[in-house]
Structure formats: structure tokens, C-alpha cells
Design an enzyme around this catalytic site. Structure first.
Site, mmCIF file in Angstrom:
data_model
loop_
_atom_site.group_PDB
_atom_site.id
_atom_site.type_symbol
_atom_site.label_atom_id
_atom_site.label_comp_id
_atom_site.label_asym_id
_atom_site.label_seq_id
_atom_site.Cartn_x
_atom_site.Cartn_y
_atom_site.Cartn_z
ATOM 1 N N LYS A 34 1.026 -1.341 0.232
ATOM 2 C CA LYS A 34 -0.039 -0.120 -0.019
ATOM 3 C C LYS A 34 0.384 1.846 -0.086
ATOM 4 O O LYS A 34 1.218 1.744 1.465
ATOM 5 C CB LYS A 34 -1.148 -0.102 1.399
ATOM 6 C CG LYS A 34 -1.943 0.878 1.154
ATOM 7 C CD LYS A 34 -2.215 1.548 2.537
ATOM 8 C CE LYS A 34 -1.417 2.569 3.087
ATOM 9 N NZ LYS A 34 -1.395 3.806 1.987
ATOM 10 N N SER A 94 6.285 7.673 9.442
ATOM 11 C CA SER A 94 6.665 8.550 10.478
ATOM 12 C C SER A 94 7.528 7.908 11.653
ATOM 13 O O SER A 94 6.109 6.969 12.010
ATOM 14 C CB SER A 94 5.694 9.356 10.047
ATOM 15 O OG SER A 94 4.745 9.102 10.737
ATOM 16 N N GLU A 113 10.664 1.197 9.940
ATOM 17 C CA GLU A 113 11.842 2.325 9.193
ATOM 18 C C GLU A 113 11.142 3.900 9.353
ATOM 19 O O GLU A 113 10.109 4.106 8.385
ATOM 20 C CB GLU A 113 12.392 2.244 7.559
ATOM 21 C CG GLU A 113 12.750 0.898 7.214
ATOM 22 C CD GLU A 113 13.953 1.168 8.186
ATOM 23 O OE1 GLU A 113 14.445 1.816 8.676
ATOM 24 O OE2 GLU A 113 15.453 -0.524 7.359
ATOM 25 N N CYS A 124 14.149 10.501 4.924
ATOM 26 C CA CYS A 124 15.105 10.199 6.335
ATOM 27 C C CYS A 124 15.896 10.048 6.256
ATOM 28 O O CYS A 124 16.875 10.272 7.699
ATOM 29 C CB CYS A 124 14.024 8.839 6.053
ATOM 30 S SG CYS A 124 14.816 7.618 5.678
HETATM 31 P P1 NAD Z 1 3.341 8.996 7.806
HETATM 32 O O1 NAD Z 1 3.775 7.514 8.862
HETATM 33 O O2 NAD Z 1 2.500 9.589 7.903
HETATM 34 O O3 NAD Z 1 2.914 7.176 5.999
HETATM 35 C C1 NAD Z 1 3.846 6.330 5.952
HETATM 36 C C2 NAD Z 1 2.600 5.333 6.223
HETATM 37 O O4 NAD Z 1 1.997 4.823 6.249
HETATM 38 C C3 NAD Z 1 1.659 5.620 4.242
HETATM 39 O O5 NAD Z 1 1.925 5.222 3.199
HETATM 40 C C4 NAD Z 1 0.167 6.250 5.534
HETATM 41 O O6 NAD Z 1 -1.127 5.992 3.981
HETATM 42 C C5 NAD Z 1 0.372 4.957 5.959
HETATM 43 N N1 NAD Z 1 -0.734 5.821 7.380
HETATM 44 C C6 NAD Z 1 -1.036 6.528 7.530
HETATM 45 N N2 NAD Z 1 -1.486 5.920 8.953
HETATM 46 C C7 NAD Z 1 -1.954 4.949 9.537
HETATM 47 C C8 NAD Z 1 -2.297 4.017 10.192
HETATM 48 N N3 NAD Z 1 -2.439 4.608 11.177
HETATM 49 N N4 NAD Z 1 -1.768 2.671 9.760
HETATM 50 C C9 NAD Z 1 -1.202 2.097 9.071
HETATM 51 N N5 NAD Z 1 -0.730 3.091 7.717
HETATM 52 C C10 NAD Z 1 -0.647 4.143 7.695
HETATM 53 O O7 NAD Z 1 4.450 9.355 7.271
HETATM 54 P P2 NAD Z 1 5.149 10.241 5.103
HETATM 55 O O8 NAD Z 1 4.774 11.102 5.704
HETATM 56 O O9 NAD Z 1 4.366 9.279 4.585
HETATM 57 O O10 NAD Z 1 6.724 9.595 4.884
HETATM 58 C C11 NAD Z 1 7.180 10.985 5.672
HETATM 59 C C12 NAD Z 1 7.968 9.576 6.919
HETATM 60 O O11 NAD Z 1 8.988 9.226 6.503
HETATM 61 C C13 NAD Z 1 9.264 10.776 7.178
HETATM 62 O O12 NAD Z 1 8.906 10.744 8.963
HETATM 63 C C14 NAD Z 1 10.623 10.175 6.805
HETATM 64 O O13 NAD Z 1 11.824 10.660 7.996
HETATM 65 C C15 NAD Z 1 10.056 8.769 6.943
HETATM 66 N N6 NAD Z 1 10.357 7.668 5.981
HETATM 67 C C16 NAD Z 1 11.903 6.730 6.843
HETATM 68 C C17 NAD Z 1 12.900 6.009 5.905
HETATM 69 C C18 NAD Z 1 13.460 5.004 6.620
HETATM 70 O O14 NAD Z 1 13.828 4.072 6.086
HETATM 71 N N7 NAD Z 1 13.555 5.155 8.423
HETATM 72 C C19 NAD Z 1 12.471 6.086 4.751
HETATM 73 C C20 NAD Z 1 11.861 7.231 3.926
HETATM 74 C C21 NAD Z 1 10.756 8.067 5.001
#
Ligand code: NAD
Length: 479
Positions: A174, A226, A247, A281
Site C-alpha cells: 500500500k 513517520s 523504518e 529520512c
Molecule cells: P506517514 O507515517 O504519514 O505515512 C506512511 C505510510 O503510512 C503512508 O502510506 C500512510 O498512508 C500510512 N499510514 C498512515 N496512517 C496509518 C496507520 N494508522 N496505520 C498504517 N498505515 C498508516 O509518513 P510519510 O509522511 O508518508 O513519510 C515521511 C516519513 O517517513 C518521515 O518521518 C520519514 O523520516 C519517514 N521515512 C523513513 C524512512 C526510513 O527508512 N527510516 C524512509 C523514508 C521515509
């Protein structure tokens, strides 16, 4: 291909090797214009039973034949590789990154597929003599649920798809509702080479992600996003003891020692921070520069920041695109304004660009200190705060004083000194004289502390998609 072509295309969800029909669709915005680019299928939580059933049904056949898996994954790599140019336009149009960067992301997705197709997963024989036979085997878990963010949509999806499939699992992916299109397109393309149900791709706004995590069929959730959502995923997965890899966010420090050649390190440091417009990230998000070189370093990176071409990623020569979405754009704006109110000076940028879309000028902030939001929090945008330090022990302590622990970098002409500092940093990776140097298919990537649970990549990443099984007994008859 143009954004108009992307808009004219119908993107579909894939389940059981076929279109998953939805009654509704949602808008995907092009961040370079702020306008609707295309629509994506709005898969409802209630449809997941059908999707997970398809993934579960495909599991035993897929798990049984390792050679067939490896062949199919190499074919998958070739299919994606042949369509990189077309997919890159989709990726740039929905994510914002320059076309060359989009091609790079897709190229890496292909290399991840090939790396895992070729990776050996040995059965480990612990004892094999005339008294006993004991071996440790890695079994697939079954069905995996994979959830990805908007910054590197297909690259990070492939960090999950490739090892999960190689290990013999099937998967439901997803993508983020901000950037679902490339992943949907890849899911559609790979129907050509993967058996039905092995790779399924669904899209939709929340609560679809939450529904994936709480669904009874998947045995493993691999999540990138996040830290706040990671905590929710962790709690929900605990309910029926699903395995998780998380991650999560980072607030990665770069430590610049006084002996560096400032002009030589400035470009690498700049791109370590501004890669993907800072929406990575592991981007360098806090620059700790020794006071002796602080002003010169700020000048050198500011000079790059004002000369870099910012624009629509599809335009020739663009090096930095827009921020991906409005909430993130507003957050970056808020963090920069807050820093300025707290004594920061913008040596470059410091404001949004006066044009349509979510463009923010590459920003170099000086006069900032720990305790200000832009330093303490993950800013995830085109902003580099530079903070002065005087003593090595002090900077190590400040670098480690974060809830996050994803990556870090140390920059010095004295390589051994840099390695000694690296040993003292509490992060999943530390790079010397480059930022993010360890992001390779062969090396484990994962965060300490609130930056994650478990790792991706390399054999260690694949292990996260397996369960260990011990098989032991009397000596095995020899041929
Ligand atoms: P986000 O956490 O808002 O969303 C990530 C994913 O989770 C999306 O697909 C979203 O639709 C889904 N989601 C939202 N609520 C959910 C829930 N309750 N249960 C399950 N899934 C849910 O993050 P974002 O804004 O899309 O991405 C940015 C964040 O991702 C930043 O904090 C960044 O640091 C992190 N990130 C981490 C890595 C890593 O490898 N550590 C890599 C890239 C991005």
C-alpha cells in the site's frame, strides 16, 4: 510522455493478477503545479479480505520453488528496467523529484530485485556427524503487508517487495495516497511475470493502512513512514503478534571537524542534506560545524543553495523539485519562521517561492542552536540548519541527544579520528566524509531508538521476512 499522458492514464489496483474494481477514486496532486494530476483507485478496507485471500492462495506455490522465484524476479527486473523512462515521468509528476532522480530511483529498484534474486539463502548445518543432524532453516512467513511513504515511493517499496518475494512470501503493498501511481503502475506491469496473487498493490486514504495492519491474514508488517504512525502500527500489530519492521523518522547529524577543506566538502554536504529536496529520512538535517570553519562552511553551502536550479522536475536542468505535499510544505514554512523568530538568519532562501506548486527556496540557516524546533525535530524539507560547536565530546553528546538514531556522518581530513567519532554515535549507520554512504542493497539499513525496529537490505533485511526453523534428529543417511 508528459504529465498530460499521466493524467490520461487509468491507474488500477492489482489483486490476484487482475484489476481490483473500486467504486470510487481519489485525486493525486502534482506538487509542481498544485493541480490534480490523475486519480487512483480508492480501495476500501472491506475489500482487503479478497486481496489477502489472493495473496494467501498464491503463497504455497510461490514458496515451494526457489529457482522459479529467482527466475521470475530477474524477469521482473528486466520488465521494470525496460519501462524506466515511462515510469520516471509518472514518479516525477506525482512526487516532484527531477526526472534524472526518478530514473535513479527506478534503476535502484531494479538493482534491488536483481540483488535479491541472486542472493543465496544457505541452510545452516549446525551439526552433522554420526550422532546427530541439526540444521537451521529460514522459512517464509506467509503474507506480508507493506506500507510505504511519499518520499521515495517505488525505491522503498522495492526494499520490501524484493526480499519478501525472494524469501518465499507473497505481499500486499500500500503506497502513500500522495504518491500511489508509480507503485500501482509497477504492480500492473509485473502481472506479466509474477504468478497471480504474489504481488498485490492497493491504494486509498486512511484507514486503509490501519486496516492492512489489523487484518488477520498477514503475518508480517513492513512499514516505512513517520515515527508517530510507526508507534500506531507497532501497537496494532502487537494485537495478534505480527512481526514488524519499522523504518521511521530521522534527524541525522553531520559533524564537520575543523580540519576539512571547506570548499571540497561543501558540495557533498549540500547534497547529503538536499537530496530529494531534503525529503529523505537519512538526509543530513543538523549540521554541527566546528566554530573555526563555521562561517566559511555556511558561505560555501549558501553559494551552492542560491545557484541550484529549482523547478518542475520534468524541466531540463532542474536539480531540486517542489516539496511533495501541502501539509509538508506548510510544516517546513512553519519551522523556518520559528527558527527566524528564535534568532536564526537565512544565509540562503528562508521563504517559499512565489509560484504555483509547493516550492520552497533551498534554505541555509545560521545562528541556530539546539532547542529550536528546526534542529530538534525532523524537518524533512530543503532546510539546512548549521550549528557551531567547540569540543569533540560536546558535539558527540549533542548529536546523540535525539530521540532518533537513523544515520550520521563525520567529516574530517583525519580519517582515523573520524572513525573514532563514528564509534561513539548512536545511529544505525555512520558515514565518513559523505552522508548516507552505506545505503546499498548489501548493507543493513535501520534506525536505533525511535528511528525504527529491525533493518532492511542485505541478508539481514531478508531475514526479517523469514521465521527460523530448527530441524534436528538422528544422523542423516549418507548417499
Ligand atoms: P506517514 O507515517 O504519514 O505515512 C506512511 C505510510 O503510512 C503512508 O502510506 C500512510 O498512508 C500510512 N499510514 C498512515 N496512517 C496509518 C496507520 N494508522 N496505520 C498504517 N498505515 C498508516 O509518513 P510519510 O509522511 O508518508 O513519510 C515521511 C516519513 O517517513 C518521515 O518521518 C520519514 O523520516 C519517514 N521515512 C523513513 C524512512 C526510513 O527508512 N527510516 C524512509 C523514508 C521515509
Amino acid at each position: 510522455m508528459t504529465t498530460t499522458d499521466v493524467g490520461a492514464r487509468t491507474f488500477v489496483a492489482t489483486a490476484a493478477g487482475r484489476d481490483l474494481v473500486t467504486s470510487d477514486r481519489f485525486d493525486v496532486i502534482n506538487p509542481a503545479t498544485g493541480q490534480v494530476l490523475a486519480t487512483a483507485p480508492w480501495v476500501l478496507p472491506g475489500q482487503l479480505d479478497e486481496v489477502f485471500a489472493a495473496a494467501a492462495a498464491a503463497g504455497p506455490g510461490w514458496a515451494r520453488d526457489e529457482d522459479r522465484r529467482r527466475v521470475a524476479m530477474r524477469e521482473a527486473a528486466a520488465v521494470v528496467e525496460a519501462r524506466v523512462d515511462e515510469l520516471a515521468v509518472i514518479l516525477t509528476s506525482e512526487q516532484g523529484k527531477p526526472l534524472n532522480d526518478a530514473k535513479g530511483e527506478l534503476g535502484r529498484a531494479v538493482s534491488w530485485l536483481r540483488y535479491y534474486a541472486d542472493l543465496e539463502i544457505p541452510r545452516e548445518i549446525v551439526r552433522d556427524d554420526d550422532q546427530a543432524f541439526q540444521e537451521v532453516v529460514r522459512r517464509p512467513m506467509g503474507v506480508v503487508a507493506a506500507i510505504t511513504p511519499w518520499n521515495v515511493p517505488i525505491g522503498l517499496a522495492m526494499w520490501k517487495i524484493a526480499p519478501a518475494l525472494r524469501a518465499g512470501n507473497t505481499i500486499v503493498v500500500k503506497p502513500s495516497p500522495y504518491t500511489p501511481l508509480t507503485t500501482l503502475a509497477v504492480g500492473h506491469l509485473l502481472r506479466e511475470v509474477l504468478p497471480p496473487g504474489v504481488l498485490n498493490v492497493v491504494s486509498g486514504p486512511e484507514p486503509l493502512g490501519a486496516a492492512l495492519v489489523s487484518h488477520p491474514v498477514p503475518r508480517k508488517v513492513s512499514f516505512t513512514g513517520s515515527t508517530a504512525v510507526g508507534r500506531l502500527v507497532s501497537r496494532a500489530a502487537a494485537e495478534d503478534l505480527k512481526r514488524i519492521t519499522l523504518e521511521l523518522g530521522g534527524n541525522d547529524p553531520a559533524i564537520i571537524l575543523p580540519d576539512v577543506d571547506v570548499n571540497a566538502v561543501a558540495p557533498a554536504l549540500f547534497w547529503g542534506s538536499f537530496m530529494n529536496n531534503g525529503q529523505v529520512c537519512l538526509a543530513a538535517k543538523r549540521i554541527y560545524a566546528h566554530r573555526d570553519i563555521y562561517a566559511d562552511l555556511a558561505d560555501a553551502v549558501a553559494e551552492i543553495a542560491v545557484s541550484v536550479r529549482v523547478g518542475n522536475g520534468l524541466d531540463e536542468g532542474t536539480r531540486l523539485g517542489p516539496i511533495n505535499n501541502k501539509p509538508q510544505f506548510e510544516r517546513v514554512e512553519m519551522l523556518v519562521e520559528d527558527a527566524m523568530r528564535n534568532g536564526a538568519a537565512a544565509r540562503a532562501g528562508g521563504r517559499a517561492l512565489d509560484r504555483a506548486g509547493y516550492f520552497f527556496a533551498p534554505t541555509i540557516l545560521t545562528g541556530v542552536r539546539d532547542g529550536v524546533k528546526v534542529v530538534d525535530e525532523e524537518q524533512f524539507g530543503p532546510v539546512m540548519p548549521i550549528i557551531a560547536f567547540d569540543h569533540e565530546d560536546d558535539v558527540v553528546e549533542r548529536a546523540n541527544a535525539s530521540e532518533y538514531g537513523l544515520t550520521a556522518s563525520v567529516w574530517s581530513a583525519d580519517i582515523e579520528r573520524a572513525y573514532l567519532i563514528a564509534d561513539r554515535l548512536d545511529t544505525g549507520q555512520v558515514s565518513i566524509n559523505v552522508h548516507g554512504g552505506g545505503v546499498l542493497p548489501t548493507l543493513p539499513f535501520g534506525g536505533h531508538k525511535a528511528s525504527g525496529v529491525g533493518v532492511e537490505n542485505g541478508p539481514w533485511g531478508l531475514h526479517g521476512f523469514t521465521e527460523l526453523q530448527v530441524i534436528s534428529g538422528p544422523p542423516r543417511p549418507r548417499a
